[in-house]
Design a protein around this motif. Sequence first.
Motif, PDB file in Angstrom:
ATOM      1  N   VAL A  55       5.615  22.282 -50.839  1.00  0.00           N
ATOM      2  CA  VAL A  55       6.624  22.534 -49.807  1.00  0.00           C
ATOM      3  C   VAL A  55       5.999  22.445 -48.417  1.00  0.00           C
ATOM      4  O   VAL A  55       6.551  21.819 -47.505  1.00  0.00           O
ATOM      5  CB  VAL A  55       7.294  23.914 -50.016  1.00  0.00           C
ATOM      6  CG1 VAL A  55       8.118  24.314 -48.802  1.00  0.00           C
ATOM      7  CG2 VAL A  55       8.148  23.899 -51.270  1.00  0.00           C
ATOM      8  N   LEU A  56       4.829  23.051 -48.255  1.00  0.00           N
ATOM      9  CA  LEU A  56       4.186  23.059 -46.943  1.00  0.00           C
ATOM     10  C   LEU A  56       3.772  21.651 -46.514  1.00  0.00           C
ATOM     11  O   LEU A  56       3.812  21.328 -45.328  1.00  0.00           O
ATOM     12  CB  LEU A  56       2.988  24.007 -46.951  1.00  0.00           C
ATOM     13  CG  LEU A  56       3.344  25.487 -47.172  1.00  0.00           C
ATOM     14  CD1 LEU A  56       2.078  26.330 -47.281  1.00  0.00           C
ATOM     15  CD2 LEU A  56       4.265  26.013 -46.078  1.00  0.00           C
ATOM     16  N   VAL A  57       3.379  20.813 -47.469  1.00  0.00           N
ATOM     17  CA  VAL A  57       3.079  19.414 -47.153  1.00  0.00           C
ATOM     18  C   VAL A  57       4.352  18.740 -46.647  1.00  0.00           C
ATOM     19  O   VAL A  57       4.340  18.061 -45.622  1.00  0.00           O
ATOM     20  CB  VAL A  57       2.509  18.666 -48.376  1.00  0.00           C
ATOM     21  CG1 VAL A  57       2.527  17.161 -48.157  1.00  0.00           C
ATOM     22  CG2 VAL A  57       1.089  19.139 -48.682  1.00  0.00           C
ATOM     23  N   ALA A  58       5.447  18.935 -47.361  1.00  0.00           N
ATOM     24  CA  ALA A  58       6.718  18.310 -46.964  1.00  0.00           C
ATOM     25  C   ALA A  58       7.169  18.790 -45.588  1.00  0.00           C
ATOM     26  O   ALA A  58       7.742  18.025 -44.816  1.00  0.00           O
ATOM     27  CB  ALA A  58       7.794  18.602 -48.009  1.00  0.00           C
ATOM     28  N   GLN A  59       6.889  20.049 -45.284  1.00  0.00           N
ATOM     29  CA  GLN A  59       7.293  20.611 -43.999  1.00  0.00           C
ATOM     30  C   GLN A  59       6.243  20.408 -42.907  1.00  0.00           C
ATOM     31  O   GLN A  59       6.457  20.832 -41.771  1.00  0.00           O
ATOM     32  CB  GLN A  59       7.589  22.107 -44.160  1.00  0.00           C
ATOM     33  CG  GLN A  59       8.791  22.388 -45.021  1.00  0.00           C
ATOM     34  CD  GLN A  59       9.061  23.883 -45.168  1.00  0.00           C
ATOM     35  OE1 GLN A  59       8.150  24.714 -45.107  1.00  0.00           O
ATOM     36  NE2 GLN A  59      10.319  24.225 -45.367  1.00  0.00           N
ATOM     37  N   LYS A  60       5.119  19.810 -43.273  1.00  0.00           N
ATOM     38  CA  LYS A  60       4.019  19.545 -42.323  1.00  0.00           C
ATOM     39  C   LYS A  60       3.540  20.832 -41.642  1.00  0.00           C
ATOM     40  O   LYS A  60       3.243  20.841 -40.451  1.00  0.00           O
ATOM     41  CB  LYS A  60       4.431  18.495 -41.305  1.00  0.00           C
ATOM     42  CG  LYS A  60       4.713  17.136 -41.924  1.00  0.00           C
ATOM     43  CD  LYS A  60       5.142  16.136 -40.882  1.00  0.00           C
ATOM     44  CE  LYS A  60       5.281  14.751 -41.421  1.00  0.00           C
ATOM     45  NZ  LYS A  60       6.308  14.501 -42.374  1.00  0.00           N
ATOM     46  N   ARG A  61       3.438  21.896 -42.403  1.00  0.00           N
ATOM     47  CA  ARG A  61       2.977  23.196 -41.896  1.00  0.00           C
ATOM     48  C   ARG A  61       1.482  23.330 -42.189  1.00  0.00           C
ATOM     49  O   ARG A  61       1.063  24.030 -43.102  1.00  0.00           O
ATOM     50  CB  ARG A  61       3.790  24.312 -42.525  1.00  0.00           C
ATOM     51  CG  ARG A  61       5.238  24.302 -42.034  1.00  0.00           C
ATOM     52  CD  ARG A  61       6.130  25.284 -42.717  1.00  0.00           C
ATOM     53  NE  ARG A  61       5.573  26.630 -42.804  1.00  0.00           N
ATOM     54  CZ  ARG A  61       6.154  27.586 -43.521  1.00  0.00           C
ATOM     55  NH1 ARG A  61       7.270  27.349 -44.191  1.00  0.00           N
ATOM     56  NH2 ARG A  61       5.605  28.776 -43.585  1.00  0.00           N
ATOM     57  N   GLN A 105      15.066  18.963 -52.323  1.00  0.00           N
ATOM     58  CA  GLN A 105      14.682  19.049 -50.904  1.00  0.00           C
ATOM     59  C   GLN A 105      15.182  20.331 -50.252  1.00  0.00           C
ATOM     60  O   GLN A 105      15.405  20.371 -49.045  1.00  0.00           O
ATOM     61  CB  GLN A 105      15.186  17.820 -50.124  1.00  0.00           C
ATOM     62  CG  GLN A 105      14.718  16.483 -50.672  1.00  0.00           C
ATOM     63  CD  GLN A 105      13.211  16.338 -50.611  1.00  0.00           C
ATOM     64  OE1 GLN A 105      12.607  16.573 -49.583  1.00  0.00           O
ATOM     65  NE2 GLN A 105      12.597  15.971 -51.724  1.00  0.00           N
ATOM     66  N   ARG A 106      15.323  21.374 -51.009  1.00  0.00           N
ATOM     67  CA  ARG A 106      15.757  22.671 -50.482  1.00  0.00           C
ATOM     68  C   ARG A 106      14.523  23.575 -50.405  1.00  0.00           C
ATOM     69  O   ARG A 106      14.379  24.533 -51.151  1.00  0.00           O
ATOM     70  CB  ARG A 106      16.870  23.225 -51.359  1.00  0.00           C
ATOM     71  CG  ARG A 106      18.128  22.345 -51.225  1.00  0.00           C
ATOM     72  CD  ARG A 106      19.148  22.527 -52.290  1.00  0.00           C
ATOM     73  NE  ARG A 106      19.720  23.867 -52.346  1.00  0.00           N
ATOM     74  CZ  ARG A 106      20.613  24.233 -53.262  1.00  0.00           C
ATOM     75  NH1 ARG A 106      21.041  23.357 -54.161  1.00  0.00           N
ATOM     76  NH2 ARG A 106      21.078  25.463 -53.277  1.00  0.00           N
ATOM     77  N   HIS A 107      13.651  23.207 -49.483  1.00  0.00           N
ATOM     78  CA  HIS A 107      12.319  23.805 -49.408  1.00  0.00           C
ATOM     79  C   HIS A 107      12.331  25.285 -49.030  1.00  0.00           C
ATOM     80  O   HIS A 107      11.569  26.075 -49.598  1.00  0.00           O
ATOM     81  CB  HIS A 107      11.456  23.012 -48.431  1.00  0.00           C
ATOM     82  CG  HIS A 107      11.242  21.612 -48.889  1.00  0.00           C
ATOM     83  ND1 HIS A 107      11.578  20.523 -48.132  1.00  0.00           N
ATOM     84  CD2 HIS A 107      10.728  21.117 -50.042  1.00  0.00           C
ATOM     85  CE1 HIS A 107      11.279  19.417 -48.793  1.00  0.00           C
ATOM     86  NE2 HIS A 107      10.774  19.747 -49.947  1.00  0.00           N
TER      87      HIS A 107
END
Length: 165
Positions: free
Chosen positions: A85-91, A57-59
Amino acid sequence: AVDVAPELPAARNNLAVVLLQVGRGEEAVPHLEAAIVTDPNFADPRVNLARYRVAKQRHDEALQLIDPILDREYHPEAIRLKAQVLVAQKRIPDLNRVFEMIVNHEPSDPSAWVNLGKLQLQVRGSVPALHSFEQALKLAPENKEIESVVTRLRQQVAGARTKGP
């Protein structure tokens, strides 16, 4: 190989991959970092370390490893990690650009078109999503799931056109 030639980034990367596979990630990290320092343009250790960072989780750290690769060249594994990563960060806006890049470089991959279509459906609506799902269906005509989505989207688009403004 690392004992004999520690300056070889491929040897360090290969050892790190084995360590990662057996669950010894913290031992793998120094080898990946050394491989990156030795050859900053060697993508494999960057991708492997980024994958490990994503798992932890160190995106942001993962993106710092991936972005230099993508600045130089299109790299399928790196771009998919970036999408993860972008999915996890909702970007969403950045994710849209990444999926568009994937379909531009891999136009014959139906899953790339499906992923772009799903995102377009959420953000931009049925019309752009329909195009992406139709592309996916052309590439995978036997896929009933994609066919079902295309049918549904065509009905939505046709219904919206008949209603008018």
